[in-house]
Design a protein around this motif. Structure first.
Motif, PDB file in Angstrom:
ATOM      1  N   ALA A 157       0.841  -1.204   0.000  1.00 49.83           N
ATOM      2  CA  ALA A 157       0.000   0.000   0.000  1.00 49.83           C
ATOM      3  C   ALA A 157       0.874   1.252   0.000  1.00 49.83           C
ATOM      4  N   TYR A 158       1.959   1.216   0.799  1.00 54.77           N
ATOM      5  CA  TYR A 158       2.870   2.365   0.840  1.00 54.77           C
ATOM      6  C   TYR A 158       3.715   2.479  -0.424  1.00 54.77           C
ATOM      7  N   ASN A 159       3.863   1.408  -1.175  1.00 60.48           N
ATOM      8  CA  ASN A 159       4.548   1.508  -2.469  1.00 60.48           C
ATOM      9  C   ASN A 159       3.728   2.352  -3.447  1.00 60.48           C
ATOM     10  N   TYR A 160       2.419   2.288  -3.330  1.00 67.54           N
ATOM     11  CA  TYR A 160       1.546   3.023  -4.226  1.00 67.54           C
ATOM     12  C   TYR A 160       1.217   4.426  -3.722  1.00 67.54           C
ATOM     13  N   PHE A 161       1.074   4.570  -2.408  1.00 68.94           N
ATOM     14  CA  PHE A 161       0.661   5.844  -1.825  1.00 68.94           C
ATOM     15  C   PHE A 161       1.522   6.143  -0.605  1.00 68.94           C
ATOM     16  N   SER A 162       1.881   7.422  -0.427  1.00 69.40           N
ATOM     17  CA  SER A 162       2.761   7.781   0.691  1.00 69.40           C
ATOM     18  C   SER A 162       2.037   7.751   2.037  1.00 69.40           C
ATOM     19  N   GLY A 163       0.722   7.721   2.016  1.00 69.81           N
ATOM     20  CA  GLY A 163      -0.055   7.670   3.246  1.00 69.81           C
ATOM     21  C   GLY A 163      -1.511   7.942   2.944  1.00 69.81           C
ATOM     22  N   LYS A 164      -2.309   8.028   3.990  1.00 71.91           N
ATOM     23  CA  LYS A 164      -3.746   8.184   3.765  1.00 71.91           C
ATOM     24  C   LYS A 164      -4.094   9.573   3.224  1.00 71.91           C
ATOM     25  N   GLU A 165      -3.297  10.588   3.555  1.00 72.16           N
ATOM     26  CA  GLU A 165      -3.554  11.913   2.987  1.00 72.16           C
ATOM     27  C   GLU A 165      -3.338  11.891   1.478  1.00 72.16           C
ATOM     28  N   ASP A 166      -2.293  11.223   1.033  1.00 70.94           N
ATOM     29  CA  ASP A 166      -2.037  11.063  -0.402  1.00 70.94           C
ATOM     30  C   ASP A 166      -3.208  10.333  -1.067  1.00 70.94           C
ATOM     31  N   LEU A 167      -3.678   9.284  -0.437  1.00 67.05           N
ATOM     32  CA  LEU A 167      -4.828   8.531  -0.956  1.00 67.05           C
ATOM     33  C   LEU A 167      -6.059   9.426  -1.060  1.00 67.05           C
ATOM     34  N   LEU A 168      -6.329  10.175  -0.028  1.00 67.54           N
ATOM     35  CA  LEU A 168      -7.502  11.046  -0.028  1.00 67.54           C
ATOM     36  C   LEU A 168      -7.400  12.079  -1.145  1.00 67.54           C
ATOM     37  N   ARG A 169      -6.225  12.651  -1.311  1.00 65.57           N
ATOM     38  CA  ARG A 169      -6.039  13.644  -2.382  1.00 65.57           C
ATOM     39  C   ARG A 169      -6.302  13.026  -3.754  1.00 65.57           C
ATOM     40  N   VAL A 170      -5.792  11.838  -3.982  1.00 69.43           N
ATOM     41  CA  VAL A 170      -5.993  11.154  -5.266  1.00 69.43           C
ATOM     42  C   VAL A 170      -7.482  10.889  -5.492  1.00 69.43           C
ATOM     43  N   ILE A 171      -8.155  10.409  -4.471  1.00 73.81           N
ATOM     44  CA  ILE A 171      -9.583  10.091  -4.581  1.00 73.81           C
ATOM     45  C   ILE A 171     -10.391  11.352  -4.884  1.00 73.81           C
ATOM     46  N   VAL A 172     -10.116  12.427  -4.173  1.00 75.29           N
ATOM     47  CA  VAL A 172     -10.859  13.672  -4.380  1.00 75.29           C
ATOM     48  C   VAL A 172     -10.544  14.252  -5.757  1.00 75.29           C
ATOM     49  N   GLU A 173      -9.307  14.179  -6.189  1.00 73.93           N
ATOM     50  CA  GLU A 173      -8.949  14.671  -7.533  1.00 73.93           C
ATOM     51  C   GLU A 173      -9.641  13.853  -8.617  1.00 73.93           C
ATOM     52  N   GLU A 174      -9.758  12.542  -8.424  1.00 77.11           N
ATOM     53  CA  GLU A 174     -10.481  11.708  -9.393  1.00 77.11           C
ATOM     54  C   GLU A 174     -11.945  12.130  -9.470  1.00 77.11           C
ATOM     55  N   GLY A 175     -12.541  12.398  -8.325  1.00 80.03           N
ATOM     56  CA  GLY A 175     -13.926  12.859  -8.298  1.00 80.03           C
ATOM     57  C   GLY A 175     -14.081  14.207  -8.974  1.00 80.03           C
ATOM     58  N   ARG A 176     -13.135  15.081  -8.730  1.00 83.85           N
ATOM     59  CA  ARG A 176     -13.186  16.396  -9.384  1.00 83.85           C
ATOM     60  C   ARG A 176     -13.083  16.239 -10.901  1.00 83.85           C
ATOM     61  N   ALA A 177     -12.253  15.326 -11.339  1.00 87.36           N
ATOM     62  CA  ALA A 177     -12.128  15.061 -12.778  1.00 87.36           C
ATOM     63  C   ALA A 177     -13.441  14.542 -13.354  1.00 87.36           C
ATOM     64  N   GLN A 178     -14.160  13.729 -12.585  1.00 93.21           N
ATOM     65  CA  GLN A 178     -15.470  13.238 -13.036  1.00 93.21           C
ATOM     66  C   GLN A 178     -16.439  14.403 -13.225  1.00 93.21           C
ATOM     67  N   VAL A 179     -16.427  15.337 -12.283  1.00 94.40           N
ATOM     68  CA  VAL A 179     -17.304  16.500 -12.382  1.00 94.40           C
ATOM     69  C   VAL A 179     -16.918  17.335 -13.604  1.00 94.40           C
ATOM     70  N   GLU A 180     -15.627  17.555 -13.806  1.00 95.86           N
ATOM     71  CA  GLU A 180     -15.171  18.326 -14.954  1.00 95.86           C
ATOM     72  C   GLU A 180     -15.574  17.658 -16.263  1.00 95.86           C
ATOM     73  N   THR A 181     -15.489  16.334 -16.320  1.00 93.39           N
ATOM     74  CA  THR A 181     -15.916  15.603 -17.509  1.00 93.39           C
ATOM     75  C   THR A 181     -17.402  15.807 -17.755  1.00 93.39           C
ATOM     76  N   THR A 182     -18.183  15.728 -16.693  1.00 91.07           N
ATOM     77  CA  THR A 182     -19.625  15.952 -16.817  1.00 91.07           C
ATOM     78  C   THR A 182     -19.900  17.342 -17.375  1.00 91.07           C
ATOM     79  N   PHE A 183     -19.224  18.353 -16.850  1.00 95.86           N
ATOM     80  CA  PHE A 183     -19.430  19.720 -17.314  1.00 95.86           C
ATOM     81  C   PHE A 183     -19.001  19.891 -18.770  1.00 95.86           C
ATOM     82  N   SER A 184     -17.896  19.259 -19.143  1.00 96.44           N
ATOM     83  CA  SER A 184     -17.409  19.418 -20.517  1.00 96.44           C
ATOM     84  C   SER A 184     -18.355  18.793 -21.533  1.00 96.44           C
ATOM     85  N   GLU A 185     -19.162  17.833 -21.095  1.00 96.44           N
ATOM     86  CA  GLU A 185     -20.098  17.174 -21.997  1.00 96.44           C
ATOM     87  C   GLU A 185     -21.441  17.894 -22.096  1.00 96.44           C
TER      88      GLU A 185
END
Length: 183
Positions: free
Chosen positions: A41-69
């Motif tokens: 798990a630590y090989n992929y992510f530096s910690g839970k804050e890193d994980l949370l940031r990735v998850i929230v950024e993915e969600g933001r990208a989903q919203v941006e995709t929705t808006f662009s369409e």
């Protein structure tokens, strides 16, 4: 069938952060839920804050995709229909992310970790709604944008909490009827 371990870890973290809370979830618990070693798990992510940031950024990208369409052209009522439907379909399609997002608001440690990203996401949604109401020649586009945003936000929270019995499609039609300009 091989799985993407980083995806498994993100999915486990998303679920645990939403159910247990960010602060109460450890990297060990995430690794166990993802069925991987803590070291992996630590090989992929530096910690839970890193994980949370990735998850929230993915969600933001989903919203941006929705808006662009979304198509800004068309009759005013259709613009509202497309926007409301697209927003709530995104909540329906990515329910786990929105469940997490709604729970993060009440978690100070999580807000400290990703508050800027969340603020950016909310600002983006508000700006898009305001632009919609400006294009509709609304008398108070900022107020109308805030009202529709709060409506969509509340509906999303209620749907995420109980998707099996929440009448989302009927609610979408009611929102469209109330926010569409008079013909």
């Amino acid at each position: 069938m091989p799985t993407d371990r980083a995806t498994d870890i993100r999915d486990a973290a998303r679920s645990l952060f939403a159910r247990r809370g960010y602060e109460a979830t450890s990297m060990r618990a995430i690794a166990e839920a993802a069925d991987v070693s803590l070291g992996l798990a630590y090989n992929y992510f530096s910690g839970k804050e890193d994980l949370l940031r990735v998850i929230v950024e993915e969600g933001r990208a989903q919203v941006e995709t929705t808006f662009s369409e979304l198509e800004p052209d068309g009759p005013p009522g259709e613009q509202v229909r497309h926007f409301v439907t697209a927003c709530l379909d995104t909540v329906r399609t990515h329910r786990a992310f929105w469940q997490l997002l709604y729970s993060l608001r009440q978690q100070p440690e999580a807000v400290a970790a990703v508050g800027d990203t969340l603020d950016g996401l909310y600002d983006e949604i508000h700006a898009r709604l305001r632009s919609l109401f400006v294009s509709l020649d609304d008398e108070a586009p900022d107020v109308s944008a805030r009202l529709l945003f709060a409506t969509l936000d509340g509906v999303g929270q209620h749907y995420v909490r109980d998707p099996e019995s929440y009448p989302l499609d009927n609610v979408i039609e009611q929102i469209i009827g109330r926010f569409s300009p008079a013909a």
